[in-house]
Write an enzyme that holds these catalytic residues in place. Structure first.
Site, PDB file in Angstrom:
ATOM      1  N   ASP A   1     -42.971 -35.735 -26.794  1.00  0.00           N
ATOM      2  CA  ASP A   1     -42.193 -35.544 -25.725  1.00  0.00           C
ATOM      3  C   ASP A   1     -40.760 -35.439 -26.166  1.00  0.00           C
ATOM      4  O   ASP A   1     -39.640 -35.331 -25.336  1.00  0.00           O
ATOM      5  CB  ASP A   1     -42.654 -36.644 -24.633  1.00  0.00           C
ATOM      6  N   SER A   2     -40.567 -35.846 -27.557  1.00  0.00           N
ATOM      7  CA  SER A   2     -39.112 -35.702 -27.955  1.00  0.00           C
ATOM      8  C   SER A   2     -38.674 -34.110 -28.126  1.00  0.00           C
ATOM      9  O   SER A   2     -37.651 -34.134 -28.342  1.00  0.00           O
ATOM     10  CB  SER A   2     -38.824 -36.630 -29.280  1.00  0.00           C
TER      11      SER A   2
ATOM     12  N   GLU B   1     -43.137 -48.850 -32.340  1.00  0.00           N
ATOM     13  CA  GLU B   1     -41.477 -48.333 -32.373  1.00  0.00           C
ATOM     14  C   GLU B   1     -40.612 -49.607 -32.361  1.00  0.00           C
ATOM     15  O   GLU B   1     -40.373 -50.281 -31.485  1.00  0.00           O
ATOM     16  CB  GLU B   1     -41.291 -47.286 -31.472  1.00  0.00           C
TER      17      GLU B   1
HETATM   18  O1  KIV Z   1     -42.255 -38.108 -28.916  1.00  0.00           O
HETATM   19  C1  KIV Z   1     -42.099 -38.658 -29.953  1.00  0.00           C
HETATM   20  O2  KIV Z   1     -41.374 -38.157 -30.662  1.00  0.00           O
HETATM   21  C2  KIV Z   1     -42.617 -40.063 -30.527  1.00  0.00           C
HETATM   22  C3  KIV Z   1     -42.195 -40.534 -31.721  1.00  0.00           C
HETATM   23  C4  KIV Z   1     -40.838 -41.280 -31.519  1.00  0.00           C
HETATM   24  C5  KIV Z   1     -43.333 -41.341 -32.041  1.00  0.00           C
HETATM   25  O3  KIV Z   1     -43.053 -40.659 -29.449  1.00  0.00           O
END
Ligand code: KIV
Length: 291
Positions: free
Chosen positions: A72-73, A209
């Site tokens: 979701d990043s 994290e």
């Molecule tokens: O969405 C993402 O990139 C993540 C990572 C930080 C593990 O959840």
């Protein structure tokens, strides 16, 4: 590819490690949950990167990265948002599909967006099924520890492999009071309880994290399932980084845990400047590039 490795069947690729240094996993043609468990058992580290499109998926797959997270990043790395909160299922699904269509060997992880699974196990199941049916994901990741146990159980019972995400969980940024390390001091007990709860509920892996390295190492030793760290030290069974951080696309202040492995931004910038100079100077297109 070493001589011992079988030739991949059509449509499948083997990891490209050089002879002599190939890990046992190099011959796996499609990474599955049991391969990851075997890697943990023999102490072979697991690699995960985010990928949001077909070309990054193709490149990271070719590099032998075992897991591609369509995170979701993408919200703050593709769609121009400030955080991961605004992205919707309908926005993330096409990116997931692009990665899943391209990756021949890596396991593709669909990331459930904020608000798409927290309401109930039923809501979570319907969302997860969309990620697998429409997005082509091989499993899903969701944020939360013990409180997510009923959701994880429901998904696993319904045939959805689940990765949990504990410690700092970006979707809860406003509940957690910002980007803060989790699991320090008395918080270590909660982190351990969360880790055990998600394992008990049926998750096959857990992302940790921004957690102190010694706590993450203890969790990794206590759990049977795979642990994947991001800002959680070297004691985890695997590591994940956001690719735009790791390869120098994103600008600005980076978290301490990010190591930059390439400067893709500079390569693109120089290329774009050279192109602009050629067009403005009338040297592109030249005879060689014209009909
Ligand atoms: O969405 C993402 O990139 C993540 C990572 C930080 C593990 O959840």
């Amino acid at each position: 590819m070493s001589e011992q490795q079988p030739t991949p069947a059509s449509g499948e690729v083997a990891a490209p490690y050089g002879s002599g240094s190939a890990p046992a996993s190099a011959t796996i043609k499609r990474i599955r949950t049991h391969h990851l468990a075997e890697m943990k058992a023999r102490g072979e580290k697991v690699t995960m990167l985010t990928a949001y499109d077909m070309y990054t998926a193709e490149i990271f797959d070719e590099a032998g990265i075992e897991m591609l997270l369509v995170g979701d990043s993408a919200s703050n790395n593709v769609l121009g948002n400030e955080t991961s909160l605004p992205i919707t299922v309908d926005e993330l699904l096409p990116l997931t599909r692009a990665v899943a269509k391209t990756a021949k060997r890596a396991m593709v992880v669909g990331d459930l967006p904020f608000g798409s699974y927290q309401a109930s196990p039923e809501q979570a199941y319907l969302t997860a099924v969309r990620f697998m049916k429409e997005g082509g994901a091989h499993c899903v990741k969701l944020e939360g520890g013990a409180e997510m146990a009923p959701v994880i159980s429901k998904l696993v019972q319904g045939g959805v492999p689940v990765i949990a995400h504990i410690g700092f969980t970006p979707q809860s940024e406003h509940t957690l009071g910002g980007y803060r390390i989790q699991g320090r001091g008395a918080g270590a007990e909660k982190l351990l309880a969360d880790a055990h709860a998600v394992q008990e509920a049926g998750a096959f892996a857990v992302v940790m994290e921004m957690v102190p390295a010694d706590v993450a190492e203890q969790v990794s030793k206590e759990l049977d399932i795979l642990t994947i760290g991001i800002g959680a030290g070297a004691g985890c069974d695997g590591q994940v980084l956001v690719w735009t951080d790791a390869f120098g696309i994103r600008t600005g202040r980076m978290p301490k845990f990010v190591k930059q492995y390439a400067d893709v931004r500079s390569v693109l910038l120089e290329g774009a400047k050279a192109y602009a100079a050629d067009v403005k100077g009338g040297t592109f297109p030249d005879a060689e590039h014209s009909f």
